[in-house]
Design a protein around this motif. Sequence first.
Motif, PDB file in Angstrom:
ATOM      1  N   VAL A 303       0.797  -1.346   0.117  1.00  0.00           N
ATOM      2  CA  VAL A 303      -0.010  -0.047  -0.155  1.00  0.00           C
ATOM      3  C   VAL A 303       1.002   1.170  -0.103  1.00  0.00           C
ATOM      4  CG1 VAL A 303      -1.852   1.170   1.284  1.00  0.00           C
ATOM      5  CG2 VAL A 303      -1.720  -1.242   1.130  1.00  0.00           C
ATOM      6  N   ARG A 304       0.729   2.103  -0.937  1.00  0.00           N
ATOM      7  CA  ARG A 304       1.571   3.189  -1.189  1.00  0.00           C
ATOM      8  C   ARG A 304       1.009   4.569  -0.807  1.00  0.00           C
ATOM      9  NH1 ARG A 304       3.192   1.808  -5.452  1.00  0.00           N
ATOM     10  NH2 ARG A 304       5.014   0.695  -5.312  1.00  0.00           N
ATOM     11  N   ALA A 305       1.140   5.163   0.276  1.00  0.00           N
ATOM     12  CA  ALA A 305       0.549   6.528   0.536  1.00  0.00           C
ATOM     13  C   ALA A 305      -0.877   6.894   0.148  1.00  0.00           C
ATOM     14  CB  ALA A 305       1.555   7.571  -0.011  1.00  0.00           C
ATOM     15  N   VAL A 306      -1.679   5.923   0.756  1.00  0.00           N
ATOM     16  CA  VAL A 306      -3.203   5.884   0.597  1.00  0.00           C
ATOM     17  C   VAL A 306      -3.865   6.768   1.291  1.00  0.00           C
ATOM     18  CG1 VAL A 306      -5.334   4.788   0.341  1.00  0.00           C
ATOM     19  CG2 VAL A 306      -3.300   3.427  -0.717  1.00  0.00           C
ATOM     20  N   ASP A 307      -4.775   7.890   0.692  1.00  0.00           N
ATOM     21  CA  ASP A 307      -5.615   8.756   1.381  1.00  0.00           C
ATOM     22  C   ASP A 307      -6.925   8.368   1.120  1.00  0.00           C
ATOM     23  OD1 ASP A 307      -3.440  10.123   2.189  1.00  0.00           O
ATOM     24  OD2 ASP A 307      -3.548  11.591   0.343  1.00  0.00           O
ATOM     25  N   LEU A 308      -7.631   8.128   2.400  1.00  0.00           N
ATOM     26  CA  LEU A 308      -9.038   7.615   2.122  1.00  0.00           C
ATOM     27  C   LEU A 308     -10.022   8.145   3.499  1.00  0.00           C
ATOM     28  CD1 LEU A 308     -10.635   5.731   0.417  1.00  0.00           C
ATOM     29  CD2 LEU A 308     -10.156   4.009   2.244  1.00  0.00           C
ATOM     30  N   ASP A 309     -11.139   8.798   2.816  1.00  0.00           N
ATOM     31  CA  ASP A 309     -12.055   9.442   4.107  1.00  0.00           C
ATOM     32  C   ASP A 309     -13.236   8.501   3.918  1.00  0.00           C
ATOM     33  OD1 ASP A 309     -10.652  11.338   5.019  1.00  0.00           O
ATOM     34  OD2 ASP A 309     -11.594  12.928   3.744  1.00  0.00           O
ATOM     35  N   LEU A 310     -13.865   7.770   4.995  1.00  0.00           N
ATOM     36  CA  LEU A 310     -14.909   6.999   4.898  1.00  0.00           C
ATOM     37  C   LEU A 310     -16.027   7.776   5.907  1.00  0.00           C
ATOM     38  CD1 LEU A 310     -13.424   3.797   5.956  1.00  0.00           C
ATOM     39  CD2 LEU A 310     -13.683   4.555   3.813  1.00  0.00           C
ATOM     40  N   LEU A 311     -17.281   8.115   5.146  1.00  0.00           N
ATOM     41  CA  LEU A 311     -18.393   8.738   5.427  1.00  0.00           C
ATOM     42  C   LEU A 311     -19.452   8.008   6.013  1.00  0.00           C
ATOM     43  CD1 LEU A 311     -18.743  11.158   2.369  1.00  0.00           C
ATOM     44  CD2 LEU A 311     -17.165  11.304   4.288  1.00  0.00           C
ATOM     45  N   PRO A 312     -20.026   8.500   7.126  1.00  0.00           N
ATOM     46  CA  PRO A 312     -21.104   7.625   7.586  1.00  0.00           C
ATOM     47  C   PRO A 312     -22.218   7.507   6.822  1.00  0.00           C
ATOM     48  CG  PRO A 312     -21.242   9.990   8.388  1.00  0.00           C
ATOM     49  CD  PRO A 312     -19.913   9.807   7.848  1.00  0.00           C
TER      50      PRO A 312
END
Length: 561
Positions: A303-312
């Motif tokens: 996994v290489r520098a992953v950005d991720l936002d998980l919304l309700p």
Amino acid sequence: MIRFDHVSVLYSGSAAPVLRDVDLEIEEGELCLVVGRTGAGKSTLLGAVNGLVPHFTGGTLAGRVTVDGRDTADHPPRELADVVGVVGQDPLAGFVTDTVEEELAYAMEQLALPPDVMRKRVEETLDLLGLADLRHRALAELSGGQQQRVAIGSVLTAHPRVLVLDEPTSALDPTAAEEVLAAITRLVHDLGVTVLLAEHRLERVVQYADRVLHLPGDGTVADGAPADVFRGATVAPPVVDLGRLAHWDPLPLSVRDARRAAAGLRETLSGLPVPPVRPDVPARAPLLSATGVTVRYGDVIAVRAVDLDLLPGQITALMGRNGAGKSSLLWALHGAGPRHGGTVRHTPRTDEPAPPPAGVPRRAGGSRGLLRRRTPAAAQAGEVALVPQTPTDLLYLETVGAELAQADRESAAAPDTARGILDRLAPGIPGDSHPRDLSEGQRLCLVLAVQLTSAPRVVLLDEPTRGLDYQAKRALTGIVAGLAAEGRSVVISTHDVEFAATCADRVVVMADGDVVADGPTAAVIVASPAFAPQTAKILAPLPYLTVAQVEQALATAGAGQ
């Protein structure tokens, strides 16, 4: 080549036979697709071909099964190894050596073939399945598609006349599945091998089948041409469901044939509004924010520098080829897996947890035994729950009731909290049942109940549809939608494009550890031929993803008229 002569199979303790008076004959060089719901008897039918039923499974077999003239009642599996090759669902679990070349030679060593014959057959198999460049590679380092081809090759070197495959594409991405199916088709057409193939993801294989054996679940077997059998089959791929809905005759089995028949349907749908697959998710603060997450295994960056936002309230499908880094990312987000860079932050709770289902008391934090090791406080407090690829890894007690009670204790929840959740997901599972005796879908629901007892706000599911039939996947879609409706964020790592099209609001595609696409489901999966569902391919350029959308649009138009 294969003859079932009035065959019935009854297991000890069963009220009715799994197979009842089955009478059929399979010719040389046929590719027979075995279909039916989970528990209908497909594995029993396959096991009877090489004598595993009843020599190893137990039970009583009445009637007669012969393969290339050999009666399986008189020839145990070891005496049929040169005639029947069997490849199970998990190829890695069946390997007994370390490298590709050694694995291809192993079966011939057991048959005591001369060394010069072994060498020649290894070379032939390497060329036939496109494995020559991998001959010295370690089996554990191969991709899922490569492992599946090696597993097939390991039985082919014995030159069997029959090949039995149990869900050969269940763990593969669409591209790897195409590679395996191309190899299987070549064996049938070029070498005259008879293939019996059981598969739940019928959209991948139905167009290759010469015949279909349908097990409706009452012990009988319906046998016939694919288009004839699927007219009334209890399971069917989307292309068949769409053909049934549109009353196409003959019933198409491939996207190409369906597109030719769909001109009128596309014209009818072109002026109608497209129903949404899922309601829109309002923009709110993320429950989890990952920034620069990096995972390494030695010199390999998974996994290489992953950005991720998980919304309700959002359901995210995590997709990509085998080895893209999906599972590594899920474990890093949960916290039980390694993370060598980046941060994972959880938004503090500002109110009460999501309300439990009706009749289920509120529950507090906790985590599950095997995942508790190296799990950070956030996950142990009930923020994140993970269901791994093999859910049974989290089941270690003797009964369902014991598992549920243990989940209540670990989560400091009121008694019967986990039981209440399980009854909502899969009602009717006896508490005294052993978890290993449950179906794949029931075991998944049990693990979900165990993990949801701690009221996690983020739920991570790694390949949850493996081994599930279409009905079970529809039930899982309802379960996942219910979790999202409670305000949770759900992430599903999957190769099942039809499942993703049905349940996901958002699709994230990974390749070689990077996120290469992230957006609404309709925009992402339709852009790639490998990930597009069958309905989208058939009705393009119309933006339909599922047969249910088409049915709803036609019903709404009919009601309006």
